[in-house]
Design a protein around this motif. Structure first.
Motif, PDB file in Angstrom:
ATOM      1  N   ALA A  11       0.805  -1.228   0.000  1.00 53.33           N
ATOM      2  CA  ALA A  11       0.000   0.000   0.000  1.00 53.33           C
ATOM      3  C   ALA A  11       0.836   1.276   0.000  1.00 53.33           C
ATOM      4  CB  ALA A  11      -0.934  -0.017   1.200  1.00 53.33           C
ATOM      5  N   GLY A  12       2.066   1.219   0.560  1.00 52.01           N
ATOM      6  CA  GLY A  12       2.906   2.418   0.594  1.00 52.01           C
ATOM      7  C   GLY A  12       3.253   2.919  -0.799  1.00 52.01           C
ATOM      8  N   LEU A  13       3.241   2.019  -1.793  1.00 57.91           N
ATOM      9  CA  LEU A  13       3.554   2.434  -3.171  1.00 57.91           C
ATOM     10  C   LEU A  13       2.481   3.376  -3.714  1.00 57.91           C
ATOM     11  CD1 LEU A  13       5.638   1.772  -5.504  1.00 57.91           C
ATOM     12  CD2 LEU A  13       3.827   0.341  -6.444  1.00 57.91           C
ATOM     13  N   SER A  14       1.235   3.146  -3.291  1.00 55.43           N
ATOM     14  CA  SER A  14       0.127   3.951  -3.820  1.00 55.43           C
ATOM     15  C   SER A  14      -0.268   5.099  -2.892  1.00 55.43           C
ATOM     16  CB  SER A  14      -1.100   3.055  -4.068  1.00 55.43           C
ATOM     17  OG  SER A  14      -0.810   2.076  -5.060  1.00 55.43           O
ATOM     18  N   ALA A  15       0.459   5.234  -1.761  1.00 52.99           N
ATOM     19  CA  ALA A  15       0.097   6.281  -0.796  1.00 52.99           C
ATOM     20  C   ALA A  15       0.165   7.664  -1.431  1.00 52.99           C
ATOM     21  CB  ALA A  15       1.014   6.203   0.421  1.00 52.99           C
ATOM     22  N   GLU A  16       1.226   7.902  -2.232  1.00 52.80           N
ATOM     23  CA  GLU A  16       1.376   9.227  -2.838  1.00 52.80           C
ATOM     24  C   GLU A  16       0.452   9.436  -4.038  1.00 52.80           C
ATOM     25  OE1 GLU A  16       5.831  10.366  -2.714  1.00 52.80           O
ATOM     26  OE2 GLU A  16       5.662   8.236  -2.219  1.00 52.80           O
ATOM     27  N   SER A  17      -0.301   8.403  -4.383  1.00 49.11           N
ATOM     28  CA  SER A  17      -1.367   8.561  -5.386  1.00 49.11           C
ATOM     29  C   SER A  17      -2.687   8.876  -4.684  1.00 49.11           C
ATOM     30  CB  SER A  17      -1.506   7.281  -6.212  1.00 49.11           C
ATOM     31  OG  SER A  17      -0.355   7.069  -6.995  1.00 49.11           O
ATOM     32  N   GLY A  18      -2.630   9.027  -3.355  1.00 46.88           N
ATOM     33  CA  GLY A  18      -3.819   9.419  -2.600  1.00 46.88           C
ATOM     34  C   GLY A  18      -4.620   8.253  -2.045  1.00 46.88           C
ATOM     35  N   GLY A  20      -5.119   5.473   0.724  1.00 46.91           N
ATOM     36  CA  GLY A  20      -4.668   5.271   2.100  1.00 46.91           C
ATOM     37  C   GLY A  20      -4.039   3.900   2.310  1.00 46.91           C
ATOM     38  N   THR A  21      -3.051   3.841   3.206  1.00 46.10           N
ATOM     39  CA  THR A  21      -2.476   2.542   3.576  1.00 46.10           C
ATOM     40  C   THR A  21      -3.361   1.924   4.671  1.00 46.10           C
ATOM     41  OG1 THR A  21      -1.032   3.501   5.235  1.00 46.10           O
ATOM     42  CG2 THR A  21      -0.146   3.325   2.991  1.00 46.10           C
ATOM     43  N   PHE A  22      -2.980   0.752   5.137  1.00 47.45           N
ATOM     44  CA  PHE A  22      -3.805   0.046   6.121  1.00 47.45           C
ATOM     45  C   PHE A  22      -3.386   0.359   7.552  1.00 47.45           C
ATOM     46  CE2 PHE A  22      -4.005  -2.383   2.232  1.00 47.45           C
ATOM     47  CZ  PHE A  22      -5.366  -2.569   2.108  1.00 47.45           C
ATOM     48  N   ARG A  23      -2.054   0.315   7.808  1.00 48.94           N
ATOM     49  CA  ARG A  23      -1.594   0.309   9.189  1.00 48.94           C
ATOM     50  C   ARG A  23      -0.892   1.591   9.612  1.00 48.94           C
ATOM     51  NH1 ARG A  23      -1.470  -4.410   6.848  1.00 48.94           N
ATOM     52  NH2 ARG A  23      -2.670  -6.069   7.855  1.00 48.94           N
ATOM     53  N   ASP A  24      -0.749   2.568   8.705  1.00 47.61           N
ATOM     54  CA  ASP A  24      -0.175   3.841   9.134  1.00 47.61           C
ATOM     55  C   ASP A  24      -1.228   4.569   9.974  1.00 47.61           C
ATOM     56  OD1 ASP A  24       2.452   3.829   7.829  1.00 47.61           O
ATOM     57  OD2 ASP A  24       1.310   3.782   5.971  1.00 47.61           O
ATOM     58  N   GLU A  25      -0.783   5.608  10.695  1.00 47.02           N
ATOM     59  CA  GLU A  25      -1.715   6.349  11.545  1.00 47.02           C
ATOM     60  C   GLU A  25      -2.904   6.835  10.713  1.00 47.02           C
ATOM     61  OE1 GLU A  25       0.480   9.136  13.984  1.00 47.02           O
ATOM     62  OE2 GLU A  25      -1.459  10.047  14.531  1.00 47.02           O
ATOM     63  N   LEU A  28      -6.617   2.600   6.911  1.00 45.05           N
ATOM     64  CA  LEU A  28      -7.915   1.928   6.757  1.00 45.05           C
ATOM     65  C   LEU A  28      -8.276   1.064   7.954  1.00 45.05           C
ATOM     66  CD1 LEU A  28      -7.685   0.973   2.989  1.00 45.05           C
ATOM     67  CD2 LEU A  28      -9.479   2.380   4.036  1.00 45.05           C
ATOM     68  N   TRP A  29      -7.247   0.403   8.546  1.00 44.91           N
ATOM     69  CA  TRP A  29      -7.586  -0.491   9.663  1.00 44.91           C
ATOM     70  C   TRP A  29      -7.764   0.265  10.990  1.00 44.91           C
ATOM     71  CZ3 TRP A  29      -9.658  -3.111   6.535  1.00 44.91           C
ATOM     72  CH2 TRP A  29      -9.115  -4.075   5.697  1.00 44.91           C
ATOM     73  N   ALA A  30      -7.575   1.584  10.959  1.00 44.35           N
ATOM     74  CA  ALA A  30      -7.948   2.388  12.126  1.00 44.35           C
ATOM     75  C   ALA A  30      -9.414   2.809  12.007  1.00 44.35           C
ATOM     76  CB  ALA A  30      -7.051   3.619  12.232  1.00 44.35           C
ATOM     77  N   GLN A  31      -9.931   2.740  10.781  1.00 46.89           N
ATOM     78  CA  GLN A  31     -11.311   3.206  10.557  1.00 46.89           C
ATOM     79  C   GLN A  31     -12.317   2.068  10.430  1.00 46.89           C
ATOM     80  OE1 GLN A  31     -11.187   5.966   7.120  1.00 46.89           O
ATOM     81  NE2 GLN A  31      -8.992   6.011   7.504  1.00 46.89           N
ATOM     82  N   SER A 174       4.424  -3.256   4.952  1.00 47.77           N
ATOM     83  CA  SER A 174       4.839  -3.307   6.362  1.00 47.77           C
ATOM     84  C   SER A 174       5.387  -4.661   6.764  1.00 47.77           C
ATOM     85  CB  SER A 174       3.654  -2.942   7.260  1.00 47.77           C
ATOM     86  OG  SER A 174       2.603  -3.867   7.074  1.00 47.77           O
ATOM     87  N   GLY A 175       5.242  -5.664   5.919  1.00 46.53           N
ATOM     88  CA  GLY A 175       5.775  -6.982   6.258  1.00 46.53           C
ATOM     89  C   GLY A 175       5.024  -7.643   7.399  1.00 46.53           C
ATOM     90  N   GLN A 176       3.764  -7.287   7.552  1.00 47.56           N
ATOM     91  CA  GLN A 176       2.986  -7.860   8.663  1.00 47.56           C
ATOM     92  C   GLN A 176       2.010  -8.926   8.212  1.00 47.56           C
ATOM     93  OE1 GLN A 176       1.475  -5.392  11.733  1.00 47.56           O
ATOM     94  NE2 GLN A 176       2.970  -3.798  11.377  1.00 47.56           N
ATOM     95  N   VAL A 177       1.843  -9.072   6.894  1.00 47.93           N
ATOM     96  CA  VAL A 177       0.835 -10.019   6.406  1.00 47.93           C
ATOM     97  C   VAL A 177       1.522 -11.128   5.603  1.00 47.93           C
ATOM     98  CG1 VAL A 177      -1.227 -10.281   4.969  1.00 47.93           C
ATOM     99  CG2 VAL A 177      -0.952  -8.261   6.394  1.00 47.93           C
ATOM    100  N   TYR A 178       1.288 -12.348   6.035  1.00 50.65           N
ATOM    101  CA  TYR A 178       1.844 -13.523   5.347  1.00 50.65           C
ATOM    102  C   TYR A 178       0.812 -14.059   4.377  1.00 50.65           C
ATOM    103  CZ  TYR A 178       5.845 -13.406   8.353  1.00 50.65           C
ATOM    104  OH  TYR A 178       7.017 -13.011   8.966  1.00 50.65           O
ATOM    105  N   PRO A 179       1.200 -14.702   3.298  1.00 53.05           N
ATOM    106  CA  PRO A 179       2.533 -15.178   2.994  1.00 53.05           C
ATOM    107  C   PRO A 179       3.498 -14.142   2.416  1.00 53.05           C
ATOM    108  CG  PRO A 179       1.023 -15.900   1.291  1.00 53.05           C
ATOM    109  CD  PRO A 179       0.188 -15.232   2.344  1.00 53.05           C
TER     110      PRO A 179
END
Ligand code: OAD
Length: 229
Positions: A11-18, A20-25, A28-31, A174-179
């Motif tokens: 998701a960080g690759l598309s962050a600057e395209s507007g 949202g990522t999942f786990r940054d402050e 999406l997973w905060a909402q 973020s390297g938090q989701v496997y596989p």
């Protein structure tokens, strides 16, 4: 010696395209609760809520444009002497919009899937639980995305690529989701060079031989320029 490069993107690759990522402050997973909108059980409980979540993301993704990082990766695919396999966890279509080709291991927002007969088709911009399947007529339509507890797509093909690559790069994840988070270990076992490009260190940074930190739009074009010489 193979000259295959594998690039894993998140998701960080598309962050600057507007997008949202999942786990940054504020991500999406905060909402939204993962178990409500990104599991088969959540969909069984409340399909409308899940469609609302993905309809909103589909509308947002349709407005987004690729950034310099997507463009640089497409250029790497076009100009590298060997094969460049992009494996993305992203469900947006920004690699393709930049002219690249990607294996979508978590599916795509533009896909619809029938839970009854597994037929796939192009999703309309707004999906609803009672949309009938064009093949079997069942009203069991879902977005063609992979949820927690489901097997990601293209796993055999990805494993084959990982076993034969010379360089593995992980970008904006973020390297938090496997596989996906385990791909770096598979690449290392195959003797590949490994590099992480991310805004900041992740939980799995130490698994990589090289690390480059900064925004994707800065670090990815620099890294690609270095490879292309
Ligand atoms: P995350 O939100 O977990 O991680 C995004 C990473 O991108 C973080 O490490 C950020 O530091 C980094 N980042 C943020 N902005 C950046 C920028 N401008 N440039 C470079 N890096 C930046 O997203 P993913 O790792 O992609 O799966 O999440 C993996 C999976 O978890 C997703 O595919 C999704 C999610 O739950 C499912 O829904 C099944």
């Amino acid at each position: 010696m193979t000259d295959k490069i594998i690039v894993l993107t998140g998701a960080g690759l598309s962050a600057e395209s507007g997008l949202g990522t999942f786990r940054d402050e504020g991500g999406l997973w905060a909402q939204h609760r993962i178990e409500d909108v990104a599991t088969p059980e959540g969909f069984a409980r409340n399909p409308q809520l899940v469609h609302d979540f993905y309809n909103a993301r589909r509308a947002q993704a349709a407005e987004a444009s690729p950034n310099e990082a997507h463009v640089a990766l497409a250029e790497l695919q076009a100009r590298w002497s060997g094969e460049v396999v992009i494996v993305t966890q992203n469900v947006d279509g920004l690699h393709e919009a930049a002219g690249g080709v990607a294996l979508h291991m978590h599916g795509r927002l533009t896909g619809a899937l029938c839970n009854a007969c597994d037929h796939r088709w192009e999703a309309p911009m707004t999906m609803a639980p009672d949309d009938p399947c064009p093949a079997c007529g069942a009203r069991a339509t879902r977005p063609d995305v992979v949820w927690f507890g489901e097997m990601p797509y293209h796993m055999e093909e990805i494993a084959t690529h990982l076993a034969s690559c010379m360089l593995f790069a992980s970008i904006g994840t973020s390297g938090q989701v496997y596989p996906a988070a385990g791909f770096v270990q598979e690449a290392r076992l195959a003797g590949a060079e490994t590099v992480e490009l991310n805004l900041e260190p992740t939980d799995i940074s130490r698994a990589f031989a090289q690390r480059r930190f900064g925004t994707a739009s800065q670090v990815v074009p620099d890294w690609v320029a270095g490879l292309l010489g």
